[in-house]
Design an enzyme around this catalytic site. Sequence first.
Site, short mmCIF file in Angstrom:
data_model
loop_
_atom_site.label_atom_id
_atom_site.label_comp_id
_atom_site.label_asym_id
_atom_site.label_seq_id
_atom_site.Cartn_x
_atom_site.Cartn_y
_atom_site.Cartn_z
N LYS A 158 0.82 -1.21 0.00
CA LYS A 158 0.00 0.00 0.00
C LYS A 158 0.86 1.26 0.00
CE LYS A 158 -4.00 -1.77 2.55
NZ LYS A 158 -4.84 -1.61 3.75
N PHE A 202 -2.84 -9.60 3.52
CA PHE A 202 -4.05 -9.30 2.76
C PHE A 202 -5.23 -10.02 3.42
CE2 PHE A 202 -6.99 -10.27 -0.85
CZ PHE A 202 -7.41 -8.97 -1.07
N GLU A 275 -11.10 3.90 10.42
CA GLU A 275 -11.55 2.81 9.53
C GLU A 275 -10.99 1.47 9.95
OE1 GLU A 275 -11.67 5.15 5.21
OE2 GLU A 275 -10.81 3.15 5.34
N GLU A 288 -6.95 2.88 8.60
CA GLU A 288 -6.55 4.29 8.47
C GLU A 288 -7.53 5.23 9.16
OE1 GLU A 288 -7.67 5.49 4.04
OE2 GLU A 288 -6.79 3.51 4.09
N ARG A 292 -11.25 14.21 8.53
CA ARG A 292 -12.20 15.18 7.94
C ARG A 292 -13.62 14.73 8.25
NH1 ARG A 292 -10.96 11.45 3.92
NH2 ARG A 292 -12.82 10.34 3.16
C1 MV4 Z 1 -7.00 -3.93 2.57
C2 MV4 Z 1 -7.74 -5.01 2.04
C3 MV4 Z 1 -7.38 -6.29 2.41
N1 MV4 Z 1 -6.35 -6.47 3.27
N2 MV4 Z 1 -5.99 -4.18 3.41
C4 MV4 Z 1 -9.00 -0.50 -0.04
C5 MV4 Z 1 -8.91 0.99 0.11
C6 MV4 Z 1 -8.14 1.25 1.36
N3 MV4 Z 1 -8.78 2.22 2.16
C7 MV4 Z 1 -8.03 -0.08 2.06
N4 MV4 Z 1 -8.47 -1.07 1.13
C8 MV4 Z 1 -8.29 -2.37 1.42
N5 MV4 Z 1 -7.29 -2.67 2.27
C9 MV4 Z 1 -5.68 -5.43 3.73
N6 MV4 Z 1 -4.66 -5.65 4.57
C10 MV4 Z 1 -8.80 -4.73 1.18
C11 MV4 Z 1 -9.07 -3.40 0.85
C12 MV4 Z 1 -10.19 -3.20 -0.03
C13 MV4 Z 1 -11.34 -2.56 0.42
C14 MV4 Z 1 -11.42 -2.07 1.70
C15 MV4 Z 1 -12.56 -1.42 2.13
C16 MV4 Z 1 -13.63 -1.29 1.27
C17 MV4 Z 1 -13.56 -1.76 -0.02
C18 MV4 Z 1 -12.42 -2.41 -0.46
C19 MV4 Z 1 -12.36 -2.90 -1.77
C20 MV4 Z 1 -11.23 -3.51 -2.19
C21 MV4 Z 1 -10.13 -3.67 -1.32
#
Ligand code: MV4
Length: 455
Positions: A158, A202, A275, A288, A292
């Site tokens: 990321k 992940f 979040e 995260e 805001r």
């Molecule tokens: C992730 C994840 C799976 N594992 N982190 C997508 C945007 C960012 N704010 C964080 N995101 C994700 N982080 C780990 N370690 C999957 C996502 C993700 C996701 C998260 C929240 C809502 C929709 C999503 C769609 C695809 C991937």
Amino acid sequence: MFRRILIANRGEIAQRIIRACRELGIETVAVYSEADADALYLSQADETICIGPAASAGSYLNIPAIISAAEVADVEAIHPGYGFLSENAHFAEVCRSCKIHFIGPDPETIAALGQKDNAKQMARDAGCPVVPGSPGSVDTESEAVKIAAEIGYPVIIKAAFGGGGRGMRVARNEPSLINGYHAARSEAKNAFGNATVYVEKFVENPRHVEVQILGDMHGNVVHLGERDCTVQRRHQKLIEESPSPMIDEDTRQRMGEAAVRLIKHAKYHNAGTVEFLLDKNGDFYFIEVNARIQVEHTVTEMVTGIDLIREQIRLAAGEELGYTQADIKFNGHCIECRLNAEDPRKDFQPSPGLVETFVPPGGPGVRVDSHCYSGYRIPPTYDSMIGKILVHRPTREMAIQTMQRALGETVVVGPKTTIPISRAILDHPDFRQAVHDTGFMERYFGNSAALAGLR
Ligand code: MV4
């Protein structure tokens, strides 16, 4: 309390902030671009100032133009809304140096939380569960390989300064990790001007649950419960609800407490969101902080009865929260559908232009926050969201019924909208049973055949 505020934003959120100011007896100064000269929020403000051309870089992101307007109009504070300059630490710093209150957290806090590997370390230090991963940034390929082997595949790379899902790569083995590491870095450098990345485990098919918090300048912090934002398409939220139908009361309480610990540790002042990802086992992990007000803050307003924009303004003026966690009562169930001028049958392509007729829904349990009106011309320049339709009912089942009714009576003649896709989602058995995850949209509405078939 402030006497006069400038709103550095447009559309429904500008209107929402003006409404809060009116109720507080605060004068409002609205700014606009040349593309927004006929916008509804301008007729609702006490004063309006054109700050530049349609392109955001020259207007809503133009710091000198906004600060000049604030000086000329003699405001005491600026509300940045969401998007644009809302999480720009430099802008918050410029406001401070001009002796204008920025309605949001301190620039130092925005900067500290805006670097996600740093925010994650703060969460660890505060005893908030985080996804297992690198202790900080991963600055070489060999370090990435080593960390991934330690935590085990699959992993996700990321961007530290990322957002909107950009600069993210999933890797299920070492060759794809090496490839993904460099791809994520170059995408991050391109999109955010900084190549810094970090690596974590992940989480497969997670749910997205976020906790709303408020913190004052006197050390008081409360959470206002959670919002479930699992229904997303390409990192764009479509439907949000509270409470989350995916978590039990014990998880809810632990998630709220974890968010409060982090926000206290960060000495965070004003409104913010923590979040979390929720996995198949019901375990949650911090990902995260959004420093805001968010689009979906309205969902929390409905179930708590607290006006979040009013609270933001009060807190920025240095007032005390004035209530504790025990005072916050959660009532009923709220669902929000975003109303976007997009064509869901054509890959959600933006559909700007003249709205010949707009008839918003109403009746029991319905709230509409929209800057749309019959005769409004949606500019092609900005976000396609033209409003939010919310319902507040005693139970989730009743909320779904009322939302179907509300969407059914909404009339938008002209642009295509996301109403048909929202209706299809609300009718889907996985959504009804609340067993959906972040892969839901891709799984069921990811191909053109499914979308072409929308009623
Ligand atoms: C992730 C994840 C799976 N594992 N982190 C997508 C945007 C960012 N704010 C964080 N995101 C994700 N982080 C780990 N370690 C999957 C996502 C993700 C996701 C998260 C929240 C809502 C929709 C999503 C769609 C695809 C991937």
